[in-house]
Design an enzyme around this catalytic site. Structure first.
Site, mmCIF file in Angstrom:
data_model
loop_
_atom_site.group_PDB
_atom_site.id
_atom_site.type_symbol
_atom_site.label_atom_id
_atom_site.label_comp_id
_atom_site.label_asym_id
_atom_site.label_seq_id
_atom_site.Cartn_x
_atom_site.Cartn_y
_atom_site.Cartn_z
ATOM 1 N N THR A 50 121.159 -2.110 41.380
ATOM 2 C CA THR A 50 122.012 -0.965 41.059
ATOM 3 C C THR A 50 121.683 -0.394 39.689
ATOM 4 O OG1 THR A 50 124.300 -0.446 40.453
ATOM 5 C CG2 THR A 50 123.691 -2.741 40.339
ATOM 6 N N ASP A 51 122.041 0.863 39.487
ATOM 7 C CA ASP A 51 121.856 1.468 38.159
ATOM 8 C C ASP A 51 122.828 0.879 37.135
ATOM 9 O OD1 ASP A 51 124.195 2.642 39.119
ATOM 10 O OD2 ASP A 51 123.597 4.705 38.722
ATOM 11 N N GLU A 52 123.871 0.175 37.630
ATOM 12 C CA GLU A 52 124.918 -0.303 36.711
ATOM 13 C C GLU A 52 124.392 -1.362 35.733
ATOM 14 O OE1 GLU A 52 128.761 -0.789 38.549
ATOM 15 O OE2 GLU A 52 128.235 0.576 40.168
ATOM 16 N N TYR A 59 130.287 -7.614 37.900
ATOM 17 C CA TYR A 59 129.393 -7.215 38.996
ATOM 18 C C TYR A 59 127.997 -6.884 38.471
ATOM 19 C CZ TYR A 59 127.091 -3.859 42.159
ATOM 20 O OH TYR A 59 126.168 -3.178 42.930
ATOM 21 N N LYS A 75 124.345 -8.720 38.997
ATOM 22 C CA LYS A 75 123.180 -8.037 39.563
ATOM 23 C C LYS A 75 122.005 -8.090 38.567
ATOM 24 C CE LYS A 75 122.724 -6.012 42.926
ATOM 25 N NZ LYS A 75 122.339 -6.443 44.318
#
Ligand code: NAD
Ligand code: TYD
Length: 380
Positions: free
Chosen positions: A137-139, A186, A190
């Site tokens: 993810t970009d997060e 989260y 990741k």
């Protein structure tokens, strides 16, 4: 790459995974596609009804943390590729229960890597022709500043079908070389899994690829995420809980465009590379919410905007990242991928799908499918 391949797609019963499984099963009849999914609350085999009887498809209920099970499956099926999507994926849940996120996203990914390593290293050709493709993810990059709250037209903007440009809310974007700065449990989990995947390339020579994608939307998304939750609430005239001031910015991509990017990158991406995936489509939450209200109202034959009073500002999410914006020019230039849908069309399609599939929504919100699977797979 070979014409015949046997792939495990993990998390194939979830939102994005089900679109990836469908694309691969339909597009590659000579491939064997094994959907490996634990069927947590977010996994639902109803997402794959249209392809479940195909001869090139097999579903296996398994936890990615089950090292022995995954290893045996890889040996029995001669698996030569893994596309790894299984994860705990909701930020709000990660704030309440970070352990589950570390277990699945970090330990689960490590277990999968170890199983792939054990199997592929046991073969005479070892890693030749193999792929471990990790979906992230970009997060993991943290949050960008909003230096232009009114929006600017920087080099990367998309043109909507109405002819208007989508604005960016700052001049910085997430690029592949950016330092990881995850903020939520989260994204921390990741990020950690991304590091393990790269470590397996650098240490053991495993052919890995990592991609980091922006927020996805479209059919079959579990209604704990903004777009399906709000569509359902507007339909039933329930309050819409907007975190903080609704000013946070997300960069939205239609899920089938993500699945197409995964296909291109799996087949043509360079080993050990990272590709960012996104459509240069930044939106403030509150602006999306207004589009959703207008669209649902219109499609249900209500007066457009009649449900604006459902907007309810609530306490902000802890550590709420302000702005995500992906620079996907590397992927666009090197592999020629680009998004096929403009946001207006994508949102219209998505709202229609949820309104037309109320039975799917009722099923996942009642949790009945979960009890059914638990009963069906008891002791297996
Ligand atoms: P999802 O929550 O809809 O689906 C996750 C799937 O993984 C479910 O089918 C679930 O049953 C399965 N799963 C969970 N734990 C498992 C385990 N221990 N073993 C086997 N299966 C397990 O998630 P999603 O939104 O489809 O996201 C898929 C992947 O894409 C995730 O890795 C996520 O981090 C990444 N991603 C998501 C987005 C997004 O906007 N949704 C954006 C970028 C990247
Ligand atoms: P979400 O769909 O949970 O995705 P992510 O947190 O991974 O970006 O949330 C998208 C945005 O919408 C995010 O800024 C949080 C916000 N949000 C709300 O304001 N209210 C809600 O009820 C939800 C679920 C999200």
């Amino acid at each position: 790459m070979q014409n015949k391949r046997t792939l495990i797609i993990t998390g194939g019963a979830g939102f994005i995974g089900s679109h990836v499984v469908r694309l691969f099963v339909n597009k590659y009849p000579d491939y064997r596609i094994i959907n490996l999914d634990k069927l947590t609350y977010a996994g639902n085999l109803a997402n794959l009804r249209d392809i479940e009887d195909r001869p090139n498809y097999r579903f296996v209920r398994m936890d990615i943390c089950d090292f022995e099970g995954v290893l045996k499956l890889m040996q029995d099926e001669h698996v030569d590729g893994i596309i790894h999507l299984a994860a705990e994926s909701h930020v709000d849940r990660s704030i309440k229960d970070p352990f589950t996120f570390a277990q699945t996203n970090v330990m689960g990914t490590l277990s999968l890597l170890q199983a792939a390593k054990a199997y592929w290293e046991s073969l005479p050709e070892k890693y030749e022709g193999k792929r471990f493709y990790h979906i992230s993810t970009d997060e993991v990059y943290g949050a960008l500043e909003m230096t232009h709250p009114e929006g600017i037209e920087p080099p990367f903007t998309t043109k909507a079908s109405s002819g208007e440009h989508h604005l960016a809310y700052g001049e910085k974007f997430f690029t592949e070389d950016l330092k990881y700065q995850p903020h939520s449990p989260y994204s921390a989990a990741k990020a950690s899994s991304d590091h393990f995947v790269r470590a397996f390339h650098d240490t053991f020579g495993m052919p890995t690829i990592v991609t980091n994608c922006s927020n996805n939307y479209g059919p079959y998304q579990f209604p704990e995420k903004l777009i399906p939750l709000f569509i359902n609430n507007i339909r039933h005239r329930k309050p819409l809980p907007v975190y903080g001031k609704g000013e946070n910015v997300r960069d939205w991509l239609y899920v089938e465009d993500h699945a197409r990017a995964i296909d291109v990158i799996f087949h043509e991406g360079k080993i050990a590379e990272t590709y960012n995936i996104g459509g240069f489509n930044e939106w403030k939450n509150i602006d999306i919410i207004k589009v959703l209200i207008n669209t649902v109202d219109r499609l249900l034959g209500r007066a457009e905007g009649e449900d604006m009073d459902l907007i309810t500002y609530v306490t902000d999410r802890a550590g709420h990242d302000l702005r995500y914006a992906i620079d996907s020019s590397k992927l666009q230039k090197e592999l020629g991928w680009e998004p096929s849908l403009q946001f207006e069309e994508g949102i219209e399609k998505t709202v229609r799908w949820y309104l037309d599939n109320q039975a799917w929504m009722d099923n996942v919100t009642s949790g009945d499918y979960q009890k059914y699977y638990d009963e069906m797979y008891k002791g297996r």
